[in-house]
Design a protein around this motif. Structure first.
Motif, PDB file in Angstrom:
ATOM      1  N   SER A 183       0.830  -1.208   0.000  1.00 58.22           N
ATOM      2  CA  SER A 183       0.000   0.000   0.000  1.00 58.22           C
ATOM      3  C   SER A 183       0.867   1.262   0.000  1.00 58.22           C
ATOM      4  N   TRP A 184       2.002   1.203   0.691  1.00 53.91           N
ATOM      5  CA  TRP A 184       2.936   2.333   0.693  1.00 53.91           C
ATOM      6  C   TRP A 184       3.439   2.606  -0.713  1.00 53.91           C
ATOM      7  N   TYR A 185       3.796   1.553  -1.445  1.00 49.02           N
ATOM      8  CA  TYR A 185       4.321   1.719  -2.798  1.00 49.02           C
ATOM      9  C   TYR A 185       3.241   2.215  -3.753  1.00 49.02           C
ATOM     10  N   PHE A 186       2.025   1.647  -3.652  1.00 50.55           N
ATOM     11  CA  PHE A 186       0.931   2.086  -4.528  1.00 50.55           C
ATOM     12  C   PHE A 186       0.547   3.538  -4.243  1.00 50.55           C
ATOM     13  N   ASN A 187       0.694   3.950  -3.006  1.00 55.81           N
ATOM     14  CA  ASN A 187       0.439   5.349  -2.671  1.00 55.81           C
ATOM     15  C   ASN A 187       1.454   6.266  -3.352  1.00 55.81           C
ATOM     16  N   ILE A 188       2.703   5.818  -3.399  1.00 56.77           N
ATOM     17  CA  ILE A 188       3.728   6.576  -4.108  1.00 56.77           C
ATOM     18  C   ILE A 188       3.406   6.653  -5.594  1.00 56.77           C
ATOM     19  N   LEU A 189       2.979   5.535  -6.183  1.00 56.21           N
ATOM     20  CA  LEU A 189       2.629   5.534  -7.602  1.00 56.21           C
ATOM     21  C   LEU A 189       1.474   6.486  -7.889  1.00 56.21           C
ATOM     22  N   GLN A 190       0.471   6.510  -7.001  1.00 55.89           N
ATOM     23  CA  GLN A 190      -0.653   7.424  -7.185  1.00 55.89           C
ATOM     24  C   GLN A 190      -0.184   8.874  -7.148  1.00 55.89           C
ATOM     25  N   LYS A 191       0.687   9.191  -6.200  1.00 51.10           N
ATOM     26  CA  LYS A 191       1.193  10.561  -6.100  1.00 51.10           C
ATOM     27  C   LYS A 191       2.038  10.913  -7.319  1.00 51.10           C
ATOM     28  N   ARG A 192       2.787   9.941  -7.815  1.00 53.60           N
ATOM     29  CA  ARG A 192       3.596  10.203  -9.004  1.00 53.60           C
ATOM     30  C   ARG A 192       2.701  10.450 -10.219  1.00 53.60           C
ATOM     31  N   ILE A 193       1.636   9.669 -10.353  1.00 49.51           N
ATOM     32  CA  ILE A 193       0.718   9.863 -11.482  1.00 49.51           C
ATOM     33  C   ILE A 193       0.092  11.252 -11.434  1.00 49.51           C
ATOM     34  N   PHE A 194      -0.337  11.661 -10.237  1.00 47.27           N
ATOM     35  CA  PHE A 194      -0.918  13.001 -10.118  1.00 47.27           C
ATOM     36  C   PHE A 194       0.112  14.070 -10.455  1.00 47.27           C
ATOM     37  N   ARG A 195       1.351  13.882  -9.992  1.00 47.79           N
ATOM     38  CA  ARG A 195       2.394  14.867 -10.281  1.00 47.79           C
ATOM     39  C   ARG A 195       2.680  14.912 -11.776  1.00 47.79           C
ATOM     40  N   ILE A 196       2.662  13.753 -12.428  1.00 45.36           N
ATOM     41  CA  ILE A 196       2.884  13.709 -13.874  1.00 45.36           C
ATOM     42  C   ILE A 196       1.802  14.490 -14.611  1.00 45.36           C
ATOM     43  N   HIS A 198      -0.108  16.861 -13.236  1.00 42.18           N
ATOM     44  CA  HIS A 198      -0.166  18.244 -12.752  1.00 42.18           C
ATOM     45  C   HIS A 198       1.063  19.057 -13.167  1.00 42.18           C
ATOM     46  N   ASP A 199       2.251  18.538 -12.896  1.00 43.50           N
ATOM     47  CA  ASP A 199       3.492  19.267 -13.185  1.00 43.50           C
ATOM     48  C   ASP A 199       3.998  18.883 -14.571  1.00 43.50           C
ATOM     49  N   CYS A 200       3.457  19.520 -15.582  1.00 42.06           N
ATOM     50  CA  CYS A 200       3.812  19.160 -16.950  1.00 42.06           C
ATOM     51  C   CYS A 200       3.754  20.396 -17.837  1.00 42.06           C
ATOM     52  N   LEU A 201       4.177  20.229 -19.058  1.00 38.24           N
ATOM     53  CA  LEU A 201       4.127  21.298 -20.047  1.00 38.24           C
ATOM     54  C   LEU A 201       2.847  21.169 -20.879  1.00 38.24           C
ATOM     55  N   PRO A 202       2.280  22.276 -21.397  1.00 43.97           N
ATOM     56  CA  PRO A 202       2.828  23.639 -21.375  1.00 43.97           C
ATOM     57  C   PRO A 202       2.412  24.463 -20.159  1.00 43.97           C
ATOM     58  N   PHE A 203       1.505  23.915 -19.307  1.00 49.72           N
ATOM     59  CA  PHE A 203       1.106  24.620 -18.085  1.00 49.72           C
ATOM     60  C   PHE A 203       0.620  23.584 -17.080  1.00 49.72           C
ATOM     61  N   SER A 204       0.461  23.991 -15.832  1.00 48.18           N
ATOM     62  CA  SER A 204       0.039  23.061 -14.776  1.00 48.18           C
ATOM     63  C   SER A 204      -1.312  22.438 -15.106  1.00 48.18           C
ATOM     64  N   ASN A 205      -1.417  21.137 -14.808  1.00 47.29           N
ATOM     65  CA  ASN A 205      -2.643  20.350 -15.024  1.00 47.29           C
ATOM     66  C   ASN A 205      -2.949  20.097 -16.493  1.00 47.29           C
ATOM     67  N   ALA A 206      -2.044  20.465 -17.387  1.00 40.81           N
ATOM     68  CA  ALA A 206      -2.281  20.191 -18.807  1.00 40.81           C
ATOM     69  C   ALA A 206      -2.338  18.693 -19.087  1.00 40.81           C
ATOM     70  N   GLY A 207      -1.741  17.895 -18.210  1.00 35.59           N
ATOM     71  CA  GLY A 207      -1.757  16.456 -18.419  1.00 35.59           C
ATOM     72  C   GLY A 207      -3.152  15.867 -18.416  1.00 35.59           C
ATOM     73  N   PHE A 208      -4.082  16.518 -17.707  1.00 34.96           N
ATOM     74  CA  PHE A 208      -5.451  16.004 -17.665  1.00 34.96           C
ATOM     75  C   PHE A 208      -6.155  16.141 -19.017  1.00 34.96           C
ATOM     76  N   THR A 249       9.043  15.321 -14.414  1.00 33.01           N
ATOM     77  CA  THR A 249       7.771  15.197 -15.127  1.00 33.01           C
ATOM     78  C   THR A 249       7.653  16.193 -16.278  1.00 33.01           C
ATOM     79  N   LEU A 250       8.620  17.081 -16.428  1.00 35.00           N
ATOM     80  CA  LEU A 250       8.566  18.062 -17.519  1.00 35.00           C
ATOM     81  C   LEU A 250       9.149  17.512 -18.821  1.00 35.00           C
ATOM     82  N   ASN A 251       9.756  16.348 -18.774  1.00 31.40           N
ATOM     83  CA  ASN A 251      10.337  15.772 -19.989  1.00 31.40           C
ATOM     84  C   ASN A 251       9.291  15.278 -20.983  1.00 31.40           C
ATOM     85  N   PRO A 252       8.261  14.546 -20.569  1.00 30.66           N
ATOM     86  CA  PRO A 252       7.248  14.101 -21.529  1.00 30.66           C
ATOM     87  C   PRO A 252       6.483  15.280 -22.121  1.00 30.66           C
TER      88      PRO A 252
END
Length: 290
Positions: A183-196, A198-208, A249-252
């Motif tokens: 559960s600890w690891y899956f929680n990290i994966l969830q946070k990473r997915i949200f960060r991917i 949220h923190d992306c180009l060309p602006f915040s939350n553009a990943g959605f 997360t800005l590379n993709p």
């Protein structure tokens, strides 16, 4: 002929980039996705193109390695002739895998003593390397290498990456912690997915924007746009599986691709509506209907 030449150019670029940093090999997968989902109708040709791209990329990497191996051998001879210090230690082809995975698990918490710092991993591994593998090189807590050298002049120090057992220790630690606390690891994966997303180009939350874009592409059966979306998503594997902090997360570029596709669909829709609203267009449609 043009396709063959393009494959050679792509393979050369990817092969050289992958020799600079191992994770750049993800570009090869992205190109294969675009080829397989591209315009070419013949599946055999698409598979052939992918195979050739992979073959040329491997050949490029081997060519780069052979070139520098030859230069290394020439340098050793020259240094020996000049009575210099010849390097006789181990060499690695690139970054190891489990060491960055170990460090990356500290991107959100320190529950199991992970941190994005090489020395944290080294300090964890030292007692295990000494007790289990009888590797007794001295080590200073703030150092990036052992306090041991391959030569008596102390020109070439011994690095952790050059110790085969070190990578085994990193892998064992990661697997054990994940198995004991999934559960600890899956929680990290969830946070990473949200960060991917949220923190992306060309602006915040553009990943959605990826989700409405992929839905429209599926409905409209635009295979070439699907290829662009999926290929641009593949570099997300690095921040998802290794580390999502420090701008990783800005590379993709999938956020930019998704936005461009949505804008294209919007303008196509508005253009279609505008054409239907023109009097000459309506009269033409009426005449054609008669």
């Amino acid at each position: 002929m043009m396709s063959f030449l393009l494959l050679l150019i792509l393979a050369f670029i990817i092969g050289v980039a992958a020799e600079m940093r191992n994770e750049n090999i993800i570009l090869l997968m992205a190109c294969c996705v675009m080829i397989l989902l591209g315009h070419e109708q013949n599946i055999k040709n698409r598979i052939l193109y992918c195979g050739l791209l992979i073959l040329f990329t491997v050949a490029t990497r081997q060519g780069v390695q052979s070139y520098f191996q030859n230069k290394f051998d020439q340098t050793k001879i020259l240094v020996a002739q000049k009575k210099g210090h010849v390097y006789t230690g181990k060499r690695i082809k690139g970054h190891q895998f489990w060491h960055p995975v170990f460090c990356g698990l500290g991107d959100f918490d320190r529950k199991y003593d992970y941190a994005w710092k090489d020395q944290v991993a080294y300090q964890y591994a030292i007692p295990i390397l000494r007790d289990r593998y009888q590797i007794s090189y001295p080590y200073h807590p703030d150092s990036l290498h052992f306090q041991a050298w391959y030569d008596s002049a102390h020109m070439y120090y011994i690095k952790f990456d050059e110790i085969e057992a070190y990578e085994k220790v990193m892998k064992e630690k990661v697997f054990n912690d994940i198995q004991q606390d999934p559960s600890w690891y899956f929680n990290i994966l969830q946070k990473r997915i949200f960060r991917i997303l949220h923190d992306c180009l060309p602006f915040s939350n553009a990943g959605f924007l990826f989700f409405p874009a992929i839905a429209l592409v599926y409905v409209r059966k635009q295979r070439q746009y699907l290829a662009l979306l999926l290929a641009s998503c593949l570099p997300c594997a690095v921040p998802l599986l290794i580390h999502s902090g420090l701008g990783a997360t800005l590379n993709p570029l999938y956020g930019i691709v998704a936005l461009a596709i949505l804008i294209h669909f919007l303008f196509s829709y508005l253009n279609h509506k505008w054409l239907l609203s023109r009097p000459d267009t309506r009269s033409t449609q009426k005449q054609s209907s008669k």
